[in-house]
Structures are given as C-alpha cells and as structure tokens.
Design a protein around this motif. Structure first.
Motif, short mmCIF file in Angstrom:
data_model
loop_
_atom_site.label_atom_id
_atom_site.label_comp_id
_atom_site.label_asym_id
_atom_site.label_seq_id
_atom_site.Cartn_x
_atom_site.Cartn_y
_atom_site.Cartn_z
N HIS A 146 53.38 9.84 20.23
CA HIS A 146 54.26 10.51 21.20
C HIS A 146 55.58 9.77 21.34
CE1 HIS A 146 51.81 13.77 22.80
NE2 HIS A 146 50.77 12.95 22.93
N SER A 147 55.52 8.45 21.47
CA SER A 147 56.75 7.68 21.69
C SER A 147 57.65 7.74 20.46
CB SER A 147 56.39 6.22 22.01
OG SER A 147 57.56 5.48 22.27
N ASN A 148 57.09 7.51 19.29
CA ASN A 148 57.91 7.53 18.07
C ASN A 148 58.52 8.91 17.82
OD1 ASN A 148 57.05 4.90 17.81
ND2 ASN A 148 56.38 5.10 15.70
N LEU A 149 57.70 9.94 18.05
CA LEU A 149 58.21 11.30 17.88
C LEU A 149 59.33 11.58 18.88
CD1 LEU A 149 58.12 14.09 16.59
CD2 LEU A 149 56.22 14.68 18.14
N GLY A 150 59.15 11.11 20.12
CA GLY A 150 60.18 11.32 21.12
C GLY A 150 61.50 10.66 20.76
N LEU B 179 62.33 13.82 25.85
CA LEU B 179 61.85 13.44 27.17
C LEU B 179 60.37 13.78 27.33
CD1 LEU B 179 62.48 12.34 29.97
CD2 LEU B 179 63.14 14.66 30.66
N ARG B 180 59.97 14.93 26.87
CA ARG B 180 58.57 15.34 26.99
C ARG B 180 57.65 14.37 26.24
NH1 ARG B 180 57.78 20.39 23.78
NH2 ARG B 180 57.30 18.90 22.12
N GLU B 181 58.04 14.01 25.02
CA GLU B 181 57.16 13.18 24.20
C GLU B 181 57.09 11.74 24.71
OE1 GLU B 181 55.13 14.21 21.93
OE2 GLU B 181 55.85 16.27 22.03
N VAL B 182 58.23 11.16 25.06
CA VAL B 182 58.19 9.77 25.50
C VAL B 182 57.54 9.66 26.88
CG1 VAL B 182 59.49 7.65 25.80
CG2 VAL B 182 60.24 9.28 24.11
N THR B 183 57.74 10.67 27.72
CA THR B 183 57.05 10.69 29.01
C THR B 183 55.54 10.73 28.80
OG1 THR B 183 58.90 11.78 30.10
CG2 THR B 183 56.77 11.95 31.17
N ALA B 184 55.09 11.49 27.82
CA ALA B 184 53.65 11.55 27.52
C ALA B 184 53.14 10.16 27.13
CB ALA B 184 53.39 12.55 26.40
N ALA B 185 53.92 9.43 26.34
CA ALA B 185 53.50 8.08 25.93
C ALA B 185 53.36 7.16 27.13
CB ALA B 185 54.51 7.50 24.93
N ASP C 192 57.42 -1.24 25.54
CA ASP C 192 58.18 -0.51 24.53
C ASP C 192 58.36 0.96 24.92
OD1 ASP C 192 58.65 -2.49 22.38
OD2 ASP C 192 56.47 -2.56 22.33
N TYR C 193 57.30 1.56 25.43
CA TYR C 193 57.38 2.97 25.80
C TYR C 193 58.30 3.16 27.00
CZ TYR C 193 53.21 3.15 22.84
OH TYR C 193 52.31 3.03 21.81
N ARG C 194 58.25 2.22 27.95
CA ARG C 194 59.17 2.28 29.09
C ARG C 194 60.62 2.15 28.62
NH1 ARG C 194 57.16 3.52 34.35
NH2 ARG C 194 54.99 2.85 34.43
N PHE C 195 60.86 1.24 27.68
CA PHE C 195 62.20 1.05 27.12
C PHE C 195 62.67 2.33 26.44
CE2 PHE C 195 65.08 -0.11 23.73
CZ PHE C 195 65.93 -1.04 24.30
#
Length: 218
Positions: A93-97, A110-116, A125-128
């Motif tokens: 999710h994070s990498n895709l975002g 936003l949707r993908e990184v929020t999911a991570a 890393d995901y918060r960053f």
C-alpha cells in the motif's frame, strides 16, 4: 551501508549449498538492489518469485526494484500483485501510494498510504510517506502530525526533521522550524540543502519578530 556486502556473502554461501533456498534468493536480490545493483537484484528476485509465487513480500521487493530502474508501470503491477495476494500488505500500500504520488495521482496516493498507516501505525516510514502526500496537497498541519510521529519513532532521522521544519515553516511557525532544521543539520552536517533551509528559516524567523517598542516621548 557496511552490512550489505557481508549479507551478500552470506546469502551467496547459503545458495551455494542449496540453490533453491527461496529466502536466500529473495534476500540476495534485496541486498543487491540496496547496494545500487538493481539489475542483478531483479534477476534474483524473479528467481525467488518463480520458487514461491504466492509470497506478497517478493512482489513488493520486485516493485521497488522495477521502480528504481524507472519502470513505473511494471512496478505498479507488482504492487498490485502483492495486494491481490494479501490486501493487508502495508508495504505494498505504501509503495503503491508513493508511486501514485510521483505519477501525479494525489487522491489514489492518499488512499493507499493512509491504508498503510492504518495497518501499521507505528511504522515511521509509512508516516513519513503519508506526510509527503499531505505536503504535496498543501495539508501542512496533517503533514506535521505525521512527521511528529515519525521523528518520535526515529529521532535520528535527519530528513524527517527537515520535512517537519518545512511543514512548520509553511504554517509560518518559523522559530519552531528553525529548531527542526537545526536538529536535521546536526544529524547530517554535510548536507548543503539542510544548511540552506536552516538559513532561510532563521531569516524568516528574524523577520517574524515584532519590532522593538518605540521610545516614549516626554
């Protein structure tokens, strides 16, 4: 990183004993990519995928390596493959975002990184990454919130402190920004970009101070 060559030697030794050891093949691919040898890493990761085609982590590593090589479409396909195998893969999710962010798709990013972050809220890393997306959208208080979590989890991360400084400066909180840039420069003293950002924040902080009181006239 000093440990990568040693890790490469260990993985190669393991593969010399058992060439179909998928974990060693996967590990070798990841280590080669980290050392700036993505073409070699890709070969090892493709071999690992052939040995274990249902492992989402391998697809995430493949996606990251294809992205390094500049193949965004193939990278996206690998991240999507990972999510088709495991929809709770935070790394996918994070990498895709972040890839969608780079491609100019802010809502999907936003949707993908929020999911991570929802899956692994303690991951710095995901918060960053989520802060990066918020910054691009002009949501600086949200970026600040995520970066404060990131630096709390990883206080020696110069780039996170610097980005927190940027989020604060864009809210015109220049003195707080100076503090974060000072921390970033202390952690990475040879980085000229951080030094320049600190100087700019110091200038803006000086300009934001109220003028001294006028002397009273009798």
């Amino acid at each position: 990183m000093a440990g990568w060559p040693e890790a490469e030697r260990e993985y190669r030794a393991a593969l010399a004993l058992k060439s179909d050891d998928v974990d060693s093949r996967y590990g070798l691919g990841a280590v080669l990519a980290e050392q700036g040898r993505p073409e070699e890493g890709l070969r090892e990761l493709e071999a690992a995928r052939a040995l274990r085609p249902d492992d989402p982590d391998i697809y995430v590593a493949l996606g990251a390596t294809y992205e390094t090589l500049g193949h965004a479409d193939e990278a996206m396909r690998q991240y999507e493959n990972a999510l088709s195998l495991d929809s709770s893969s935070a790394g996918a999710h994070s990498n895709l975002g972040i890839l969608e962010h780079k491609l100019g798709h802010p809502d999907v990013a936003l949707r993908e990184v929020t999911a991570a972050v929802r899956l692994k809220p303690d991951n710095a890393d995901y918060r960053f990454n989520l802060a990066t997306v918020y910054t691009a959208r002009g949501q600086h208080p949200d970026a600040e919130r995520e970066l404060r979590v990131a630096v709390a989890r990883r206080p020696q991360w110069a780039e996170a402190h610097a980005n927190l400084g940027i989020a604060l400066a864009r809210q015109k909180r220049f003195r707080e920004a100076v503090t974060e840039f000072e921390t970033a420069v202390r952690l990475a003293p040879d980085n000229p970009t951080l030094q320049r950002n600190l100087a700019l924040a110091q200038r803006d902080a000086a300009g934001s101070r109220p003028p001294p009181p006028r002397p009273r006239t009798p």
